[in-house]
Design a protein around this motif. Structure first.
Motif, short mmCIF file in Angstrom:
data_model
loop_
_atom_site.label_atom_id
_atom_site.label_comp_id
_atom_site.label_asym_id
_atom_site.label_seq_id
_atom_site.Cartn_x
_atom_site.Cartn_y
_atom_site.Cartn_z
N ASN A 1 3.35 -4.78 6.10
CA ASN A 1 3.22 -4.08 7.37
C ASN A 1 3.83 -2.68 7.33
O ASN A 1 4.44 -2.24 8.28
N LEU B 1 -1.62 -3.57 7.17
CA LEU B 1 -1.80 -4.90 7.76
C LEU B 1 -2.69 -4.77 8.99
O LEU B 1 -2.36 -4.06 9.94
N TYR C 1 6.61 -9.63 4.77
CA TYR C 1 6.07 -9.09 6.02
C TYR C 1 6.25 -7.57 6.07
O TYR C 1 5.32 -6.83 6.39
N GLY D 1 0.64 -0.85 10.34
CA GLY D 1 -0.09 -1.92 11.03
C GLY D 1 -1.16 -1.34 11.95
O GLY D 1 -0.92 -0.35 12.65
#
Length: 466
Positions: A305, A168, A301, A308
């Motif tokens: 992630n 991400l 999410y 990240g």
């Protein structure tokens, strides 16, 4: 080392006067009455500046400019023209001439133009030197930076590239998330496979599902045949989903499935598809905050992630601005088949602007300046209004002003005033002097002996006053 000038002028009286004026300023001047002599001198010596009349007995200054620019794009050429030949001078500026003087030539104007040209030459040499020094470590597949924050981004790209995990990318709009995604792909073992980008915010939500997953024949009105989606097209490679925060809750659920087990169903089909795709997502929004608000799935999410990477804004890495400006200027120059340069002092002014639109704004501003520029030198007035009004100079820190100089401790092997940089520079200077001694002062041979370019050698010679 004295600045060297090749003066090309068929009018002997004018040539002598110009040479005398320039030599009084401390410049070394070689003179030529025609193109044949000029070509011979140019091939034998490394001149900093060429000062040529446009009309010569056997050729034109414009033809000489074209010839020499082809072999040495960095040559600095100033043309002299009669009043009625100004159009020729404008054409020469477009071909890469640094400037032109209109006859009758005034001594003061000549001195000013030559000083500006010398500064331009010195900046070119310094840029070439910096390009050689930082060529490997400051760039990564289109991303550029020497700041600690960008070095950490480069490190993360290298670490995650070899792993088939989801990444991400987060950062403000225009910071270069797309280039980072491409760098991850190109550093991975998938670099020879497809790399596909999808801007989720640019496609209406009702069409995005079919764009990503494809559809079967008859899935909706107008679906006269089956169509592969981006996931299937990227099989074996990388799929980059930009603006991932913009997808709807329904599509988030379907995306969760493909991130978990690499399977999905095309729209209107009961046949499950399985793909091997490296997924990279990006957003300029705070996804965790959206999770807290209930507008983004928490499970998705965490799937996105796994790793990240935050791409810093230009405000956070202002030390990278000169490098980025240079990189983008070169990039735009290649697009225009032209070599652009910044007017003296402009780099510092542009580096002091905050660039709220980040790299995208910086690119657009330089592209605009290139279109509006008279010739190949970009000036502040060529840039957008907000840049012109806000570009300026930063106040120097006490350290930059020399207010915190170290006090030496006599007698200590490594006193407070010891500097590794100074020691390295002393060694570099002595090595260059030895190379020049061995080659009898021939700069081209000395550069070859040292394994550096002539421009880099010239920069160092002037830096150390050799």
């Amino acid at each position: 080392m004295d600045t060297s000038i090749l003066l090309i002028e068929d009018n002997e009286k004018l040539r002598r006067l110009m040479k005398l004026t320039l030599e009084k300023e401390g410049y070394r001047v070689e003179e030529a009455p025609d193109g044949k002599t000029a070509r011979s001198l140019f091939s034998e010596d490394n001149f900093d500046i060429v000062l040529s009349d446009i009309l010569l007995p056997d050729t034109t200054g414009i033809k000489l400019l074209e010839e020499w620019k082809e072999s040495d794009p960095g040559v600095c050429c100033i043309l002299c023209t009669a009043y009625g030949e100004v159009e020729d001078a404008v054409q020469a500026m477009k071909l890469g001439a640094f400037d032109y003087l209109t006859k009758p030539i005034k001594a003061d104007e000549l001195k000013v133009v030559i000083r500006r040209a010398i500064e331009w030459v010195r900046l070119n040499e310094e840029n070439e030197y910096l390009r050689e020094v930082f060529a490997d470590e400051r760039q990564l597949h289109g991303m550029a930076g020497v700041s600690e924050k960008m070095k950490r981004v480069f490190d993360m790209v290298h670490k995650v590239a070899g792993q088939p995990i989801t990444v991400l990318l987060q950062g403000e709009s225009g910071t270069g998330k797309s280039r980072c995604a491409q760098a991850i792909h190109l550093e991975s073992d998938r670099k020879g496979k497809p790399y596909i980008e999808v801007n989720c915010a640019a496609i209406p939500d009702q069409l995005l599902e079919s764009e990503l997953f494809g559809y079967a024949k008859g899935a909706f009105t107008g679906a006269v045949k089956s169509q592969k989606g981006k996931f299937e097209a990227a099989d074996g490679g990388t799929l980059f989903l930009d603006e991932i925060a913009e997808i709807s809750p329904g599509l988030q659920a379907k995306l969760l499935q493909v991130t978990q087990d690499k399977t999905f169903y095309p729209l209107g089909s009961s046949d499950q598809k399985k793909v091997d795709v490296r997924l990279i997502a990006a957003t300029n929004r705070d996804l965790w905050e959206m999770v807290q608000e209930g507008t983004f799935r928490e499970d998705l999410y965490y799937r996105l992630n796994i790793i990240g990477i935050n791409i810093p804004s230009l405000r956070e890495r202002s030390e990278d601005l000169p490098l980025l400006i240079e990189q983008l200027t070169d990039e735009i120059g290649r697009e225009h088949s032209t070599s652009y340069e910044l007017e003296p002092g402009l780099m510092k002014k542009l580096s002091c602007y905050t660039w709220p639109g980040n790299i995208r704004e910086l690119y657009n501003a330089i592209a605009r300046a290139a279109v509006l520029a008279e010739g190949t030198v970009l000036k502040l007035e060529d840039f957008p209004k907000e840049v012109r009004e806000n570009a300026g100079s930063k106040e120097e820190s006490p350290e930059e002003k020399g207010g915190n100089e170290a006090v030496s401790s006599p007698g200590a092997p490594l006193g407070d005033d010891f500097s590794l940089t100074d020691e390295l520079e002393n060694y570099e200077q002595s090595t260059i002097e030895e190379a020049l001694r061995r080659t009898g002062g021939n700069q081209a041979q000395a550069a070859d002996l040292l394994g550096i370019s002539r421009q880099s050698l010239l920069y160092k010679i002037r830096k150390y006053g050799i």
